[in-house]
Design a protein around this motif. Sequence first.
Motif, PDB file in Angstrom:
ATOM      1  N   LYS A  66      20.192  15.401  -7.453  1.00 23.60           N
ATOM      2  CA  LYS A  66      19.194  14.450  -6.966  1.00 23.60           C
ATOM      3  C   LYS A  66      19.937  13.271  -6.334  1.00 23.60           C
ATOM      4  O   LYS A  66      20.925  12.787  -6.890  1.00 23.60           O
ATOM      5  CB  LYS A  66      18.323  13.932  -8.113  1.00 23.60           C
ATOM      6  CG  LYS A  66      17.433  14.973  -8.767  1.00 23.60           C
ATOM      7  CD  LYS A  66      16.104  15.091  -8.058  1.00 23.60           C
ATOM      8  CE  LYS A  66      15.087  15.818  -8.935  1.00 23.60           C
ATOM      9  NZ  LYS A  66      13.800  16.009  -8.221  1.00 23.60           N
ATOM     10  N   SER A 116      14.374  12.513  -3.472  1.00 33.39           N
ATOM     11  CA  SER A 116      13.169  13.002  -4.147  1.00 33.39           C
ATOM     12  C   SER A 116      13.292  14.476  -4.549  1.00 33.39           C
ATOM     13  O   SER A 116      13.152  14.825  -5.719  1.00 33.39           O
ATOM     14  CB  SER A 116      11.916  12.783  -3.286  1.00 33.39           C
ATOM     15  OG  SER A 116      11.739  11.410  -2.980  1.00 33.39           O
ATOM     16  N   VAL A 167      10.617  13.622 -12.556  1.00 33.77           N
ATOM     17  CA  VAL A 167      11.964  13.080 -12.449  1.00 33.77           C
ATOM     18  C   VAL A 167      12.847  13.761 -13.488  1.00 33.77           C
ATOM     19  O   VAL A 167      12.355  14.317 -14.471  1.00 33.77           O
ATOM     20  CB  VAL A 167      11.989  11.548 -12.659  1.00 33.77           C
ATOM     21  CG1 VAL A 167      11.194  10.841 -11.569  1.00 33.77           C
ATOM     22  CG2 VAL A 167      11.467  11.173 -14.048  1.00 33.77           C
ATOM     23  N   TYR A 175      15.112   7.523  -2.198  1.00 35.87           N
ATOM     24  CA  TYR A 175      15.367   8.723  -3.000  1.00 35.87           C
ATOM     25  C   TYR A 175      15.306   9.963  -2.113  1.00 35.87           C
ATOM     26  O   TYR A 175      14.455  10.052  -1.223  1.00 35.87           O
ATOM     27  CB  TYR A 175      14.317   8.870  -4.113  1.00 35.87           C
ATOM     28  CG  TYR A 175      14.273   7.712  -5.069  1.00 35.87           C
ATOM     29  CD1 TYR A 175      15.058   7.707  -6.219  1.00 35.87           C
ATOM     30  CD2 TYR A 175      13.444   6.622  -4.826  1.00 35.87           C
ATOM     31  CE1 TYR A 175      15.013   6.633  -7.111  1.00 35.87           C
ATOM     32  CE2 TYR A 175      13.392   5.547  -5.705  1.00 35.87           C
ATOM     33  CZ  TYR A 175      14.183   5.556  -6.844  1.00 35.87           C
ATOM     34  OH  TYR A 175      14.143   4.498  -7.710  1.00 35.87           O
ATOM     35  N   PRO A 194      10.770   8.481  -6.435  1.00 38.99           N
ATOM     36  CA  PRO A 194      11.505   9.699  -6.806  1.00 38.99           C
ATOM     37  C   PRO A 194      10.615  10.927  -6.930  1.00 38.99           C
ATOM     38  O   PRO A 194      11.119  12.034  -7.125  1.00 38.99           O
ATOM     39  CB  PRO A 194      12.111   9.330  -8.163  1.00 38.99           C
ATOM     40  CG  PRO A 194      11.158   8.331  -8.730  1.00 38.99           C
ATOM     41  CD  PRO A 194      10.632   7.552  -7.561  1.00 38.99           C
TER      42      PRO A 194
END
Length: 487
Positions: free
Chosen positions: A212, A196, A281, A194, A130
Motif C-alpha cells: 500500500k 488506496s 485499510v 494514498y 485510503p
Amino acid sequence: MKDRPTLTTSSGAPIADNQNSMTAGPFGPVLMQDFHLLEKLAHQNRERIPERTVHAKGSGAYGTLTITKDISRYTKASALQLGKKTEAFLRLSTVAGERGAADAERDVRGFALRFYTDEGNWDIVGNNTPVFFIRDGLKFPDFIHTQKRHPRTNLRSATAMWDFWSLSPESLHQVTILMSDRGLPQSYRHLNGYGSHTYSFINAEGERHWVKFHFKTMQGIRNWTNAEAAEKVAQDRETHQRDLYESIERGDFPRWRFCVQVMPESDVGKHWYNPFDLTKVWPHKDYPLIEIGVLELNRNPENYFAEVEQAALSPANIVPGIGHSPDKMLQARIYSYADAHRYRVGINADQLPVNKPRCPMHTYHADGAMRLATNPNPDAYYEPNSFGGPVENASVKEPPLKLSGNADRYNHRDGNDDYRQTGDLFRLMTNVQREQLFGNIKAAMEGVPLEIIERQLQHFFRADPAYCAGAAKALGIDFRPQMVAAE
C-alpha cells in the motif's frame, strides 16, 4: 414491491447480477469475459465530452521523488532504489464537480501521481483517502451517476447519493471520512495522498509482496468547516488552485513523506479482512508504515491545458518491480482509465509532452488521430519480424499468481464486515470531530426522504450505537434501531 422491468445490456440481454464482477474464485482477478462490466465502464467513459467524467476540476505541478531508505529486498523498481531521484507530476482534483465547480466543496480529492522513471512511466492514481465507496468496478458507473446531476432537474441530488450509500453498506467507511472534518481540506498542500489500492512489489529474486502506498503531508492536515468553506467560495472559487500555484511560485515547495505498508504474499487469508478490498485499510499494527522517501512539488506547468488538462494518468502504467493485485476495483480501473484517455484526449495521448515517457519507448501501434511519432524502421511494422524491430524481454516477467475457484459472480457482501473499521474510526474521533461529523451529515441529508435516512442510520448503529444516536439527534429524528430489520 411493484413489478419492475428486468435490467438488460444495451443489446437487450437480461442481466442476472449487477452487483458483482465475474472473478476466478472469490479472491481471484476479474475475467475479461465479463462483457457486462466492460460495457458499463466503456459506456461511462463516453458519457461526457470533453471534460473528464470524474475529477474534472484539478490542479497540477511537477516535482521530484527522492528515495531515502533501502527497500531493494522488496522491489527491483529502479525508481525505488536508495538515493534515486525521479521527476514526478502530481494532479490533484475534486471528484464530483465539473470544471467550473468551486475547489472548497465537501468531496474526495484525487491524488494522481506520475513518476517519469528510466524504465517507463509509473502512475499511482489514488485519492486523499485510503478507502473508497465501493469494492467492485461493476458499481462504479452507478455510484458516479449519483454524484452527478439529476437527469430531469439538472441539480445535484442528495437523495440519489444517500439512497445508493444506504443500499451499499460497503460505502460506510468512506462516507464517514467524507462527512468528517477531512472531507473539506483547506488546500491541496494540507492533505494526505494514498494509492488506496493494493499493488505488488517484485524483487530481483522474483518474490512478490503486496504493498500500500501512502503520502503524508509535511505541511500538516488542515480542514475547513462548512461555514468557513462557504465564506471562502463566496470570495474565490479557485482557492486550492491559487494556493498550490502561488506556494510553488514563491518557493514554498509542498512536500509529502512517501511511506509503504508491505505484506508477504503468503499472508493473504490470515486476517478477518480481505487485503484486496478497497473499502478496508490494513491496520498499522499488522503492517506498520515504512518511510522510504520524500515527494516534493517544485515547478508549475507553463500551460494549464497542455500539461494538466491533457494529462492522462492510468493505474495500468507500471514498471518492472511494481505490479497489480486481484483488487477488483483496481482491475476495472486498469481498463477504464486508459480507455477514458483514449476517448477524451485521443489514441496518441502518450505522445504529448506531459504523458510521454522520459525513456525510449518502442511499440507497434500505428496511425490514429493526431499521431506525431514516425517509424524509424518502416519495414518493422508488425511482430514478429525479420527487420530488427523491438522484441519482448522475458527478464521483466512477473512471478505467477496462484488462483483458485470457479468463474462466477461472487457476492462481495457475503460474510464481509463493513462496520468494524468504520466503528474503530468513529471511536478515534474527538468529541469536537464527532459533532462536526453529525452536523455535516445533517447538512448533507437536507431533503432526503425519511425512509432512506433511517436505512442509513441503521448502518451507523451497526458501526457504533453512539454514531447512530449522534446523527439522529442532529437530524431531529427519534430513531430506534430495532425498528429497522437487519438486511
